[in-house]
Design a protein around this motif. Sequence first.
Motif, PDB file in Angstrom:
ATOM      1  N   PHE A  59       0.823  -1.213   0.000  1.00 39.27           N
ATOM      2  CA  PHE A  59       0.000   0.000   0.000  1.00 39.27           C
ATOM      3  C   PHE A  59       0.860   1.268   0.000  1.00 39.27           C
ATOM      4  N   LEU A  60       2.171   1.115  -0.031  1.00 33.86           N
ATOM      5  CA  LEU A  60       3.066   2.274   0.056  1.00 33.86           C
ATOM      6  C   LEU A  60       3.169   2.984  -1.289  1.00 33.86           C
ATOM      7  N   MET A  61       2.619   4.187  -1.327  1.00 35.34           N
ATOM      8  CA  MET A  61       2.681   5.035  -2.505  1.00 35.34           C
ATOM      9  C   MET A  61       3.604   6.224  -2.210  1.00 35.34           C
ATOM     10  N   PRO A  62       4.259   6.780  -3.230  1.00 34.33           N
ATOM     11  CA  PRO A  62       5.173   7.907  -3.010  1.00 34.33           C
ATOM     12  C   PRO A  62       4.518   9.036  -2.226  1.00 34.33           C
ATOM     13  N   ASN A  63       5.207   9.498  -1.192  1.00 34.58           N
ATOM     14  CA  ASN A  63       4.798  10.639  -0.359  1.00 34.58           C
ATOM     15  C   ASN A  63       3.579  10.386   0.516  1.00 34.58           C
ATOM     16  N   ILE A  64       3.115   9.144   0.612  1.00 31.49           N
ATOM     17  CA  ILE A  64       1.975   8.830   1.470  1.00 31.49           C
ATOM     18  C   ILE A  64       2.313   9.148   2.925  1.00 31.49           C
ATOM     19  N   MET A  65       1.335   9.643   3.680  1.00 31.12           N
ATOM     20  CA  MET A  65       1.530   9.957   5.086  1.00 31.12           C
ATOM     21  C   MET A  65       1.075   8.768   5.941  1.00 31.12           C
ATOM     22  N   VAL A  66       1.893   8.390   6.909  1.00 31.46           N
ATOM     23  CA  VAL A  66       1.578   7.272   7.794  1.00 31.46           C
ATOM     24  C   VAL A  66       1.877   7.669   9.233  1.00 31.46           C
ATOM     25  N   ASP A  67       1.481   6.816  10.166  1.00 33.80           N
ATOM     26  CA  ASP A  67       1.890   6.978  11.560  1.00 33.80           C
ATOM     27  C   ASP A  67       2.969   5.946  11.857  1.00 33.80           C
ATOM     28  N   MET A  68       4.168   6.411  12.224  1.00 29.89           N
ATOM     29  CA  MET A  68       5.231   5.499  12.651  1.00 29.89           C
ATOM     30  C   MET A  68       4.947   5.071  14.083  1.00 29.89           C
ATOM     31  N   GLU A  69       5.151   3.790  14.383  1.00 36.18           N
ATOM     32  CA  GLU A  69       4.878   3.259  15.715  1.00 36.18           C
ATOM     33  C   GLU A  69       6.182   2.903  16.412  1.00 36.18           C
ATOM     34  N   PHE A  70       6.330   3.374  17.671  1.00 40.75           N
ATOM     35  CA  PHE A  70       7.546   3.145  18.447  1.00 40.75           C
ATOM     36  C   PHE A  70       7.200   2.569  19.821  1.00 40.75           C
ATOM     37  N   THR A  71       8.104   1.744  20.349  1.00 40.29           N
ATOM     38  CA  THR A  71       7.967   1.269  21.724  1.00 40.29           C
ATOM     39  C   THR A  71       8.441   2.378  22.661  1.00 40.29           C
ATOM     40  N   GLY A  72       8.263   2.139  23.959  1.00 37.26           N
ATOM     41  CA  GLY A  72       8.676   3.127  24.951  1.00 37.26           C
ATOM     42  C   GLY A  72      10.161   3.430  24.919  1.00 37.26           C
ATOM     43  N   ASP A  73      10.985   2.445  24.488  1.00 36.10           N
ATOM     44  CA  ASP A  73      12.430   2.686  24.397  1.00 36.10           C
ATOM     45  C   ASP A  73      12.841   3.075  22.977  1.00 36.10           C
ATOM     46  N   ASN A  74      11.888   3.602  22.214  1.00 34.05           N
ATOM     47  CA  ASN A  74      12.147   4.211  20.905  1.00 34.05           C
ATOM     48  C   ASN A  74      12.531   3.217  19.804  1.00 34.05           C
ATOM     49  N   LYS A  75      12.090   1.976  19.922  1.00 36.43           N
ATOM     50  CA  LYS A  75      12.324   1.004  18.863  1.00 36.43           C
ATOM     51  C   LYS A  75      11.145   1.032  17.893  1.00 36.43           C
ATOM     52  N   ILE A  76      11.458   0.979  16.605  1.00 34.93           N
ATOM     53  CA  ILE A  76      10.403   1.017  15.588  1.00 34.93           C
ATOM     54  C   ILE A  76       9.664  -0.314  15.556  1.00 34.93           C
ATOM     55  N   ILE A  77       8.341  -0.229  15.613  1.00 37.53           N
ATOM     56  CA  ILE A  77       7.506  -1.423  15.527  1.00 37.53           C
ATOM     57  C   ILE A  77       6.998  -1.609  14.102  1.00 37.53           C
ATOM     58  N   GLY A  78       6.578  -0.531  13.492  1.00 39.97           N
ATOM     59  CA  GLY A  78       6.018  -0.605  12.143  1.00 39.97           C
ATOM     60  C   GLY A  78       5.299   0.686  11.832  1.00 39.97           C
ATOM     61  N   ILE A  79       4.274   0.606  10.983  1.00 37.25           N
ATOM     62  CA  ILE A  79       3.528   1.797  10.595  1.00 37.25           C
ATOM     63  C   ILE A  79       2.025   1.523  10.671  1.00 37.25           C
ATOM     64  N   GLU A  80       1.275   2.606  10.742  1.00 39.07           N
ATOM     65  CA  GLU A  80      -0.178   2.528  10.625  1.00 39.07           C
ATOM     66  C   GLU A  80      -0.571   3.301   9.377  1.00 39.07           C
ATOM     67  N   LEU A  81      -1.184   2.624   8.433  1.00 39.52           N
ATOM     68  CA  LEU A  81      -1.562   3.239   7.165  1.00 39.52           C
ATOM     69  C   LEU A  81      -2.815   4.095   7.301  1.00 39.52           C
ATOM     70  N   PRO A  82      -3.024   5.032   6.372  1.00 36.02           N
ATOM     71  CA  PRO A  82      -4.322   5.713   6.325  1.00 36.02           C
ATOM     72  C   PRO A  82      -5.385   4.697   5.931  1.00 36.02           C
ATOM     73  N   SER A  83      -6.656   5.025   6.119  1.00 35.36           N
ATOM     74  CA  SER A  83      -7.721   4.056   5.851  1.00 35.36           C
ATOM     75  C   SER A  83      -7.846   3.714   4.370  1.00 35.36           C
ATOM     76  N   THR A  84      -7.472   4.652   3.489  1.00 30.68           N
ATOM     77  CA  THR A  84      -7.517   4.402   2.045  1.00 30.68           C
ATOM     78  C   THR A  84      -6.282   5.005   1.372  1.00 30.68           C
TER      79      THR A  84
END
Length: 211
Positions: free
Chosen positions: A124-149
Amino acid sequence: WQDLFETYLVCYNLCVDKENFMQAINLKKGMIFSQDGKLIKVLKANHHKPGKGNTVMQMDLRDVKSGAVVHKTMRPTEKVDLVDITKRTAQYLYGEGDVYTFMDTETYDQYEVSADQLGDDVKFLMPNIMVDMEFTGDNKIIGIELPSTVEMTVKETQPEIKGATVAGGGKPATMETGLVVQVPDFIKEGEKLIIGTENGDYKSRADSQPR
């Protein structure tokens, strides 16, 4: 009032205890929990009652580190150790090999996320798409949350069927990222479509969306 308060405490302690444990029945898509030293992300969580049996939770779970996805059945009262996460708005920049780069829109810091961490979100990754980056409390990247469409272009599909309607049988269409979507028979190659990211389903033509 005392009875009501005590009832509230009992209900609260059943769902979330002081160590941030939560019952499986309360898990929702996107939540992260720790199990056997691994971070697990909930992809799907559904209640299921098999015949005369007891209700169970059917879960699609992804190992955050390896990207492995498993289907698991859990008892509704089974507890998991919920992990607190923080989210930061970021813009997708580019992908190179199995690594995808995002930029924090406030700090301009760049983050690299592996294909294993992203799983099916990659499609679902399109150029310049905006997402929410997800981090743990110790600042480790978990993944992303996509927009609904997202808006995507049809790269390949069968020829348009004249007079076809949305209610028709439909046909598969390969989008520019490789995602395969079931679309109405009247859709043509090169058209821009609105695709839902939760199930990868066709929503509408992009030009039919209100501006």
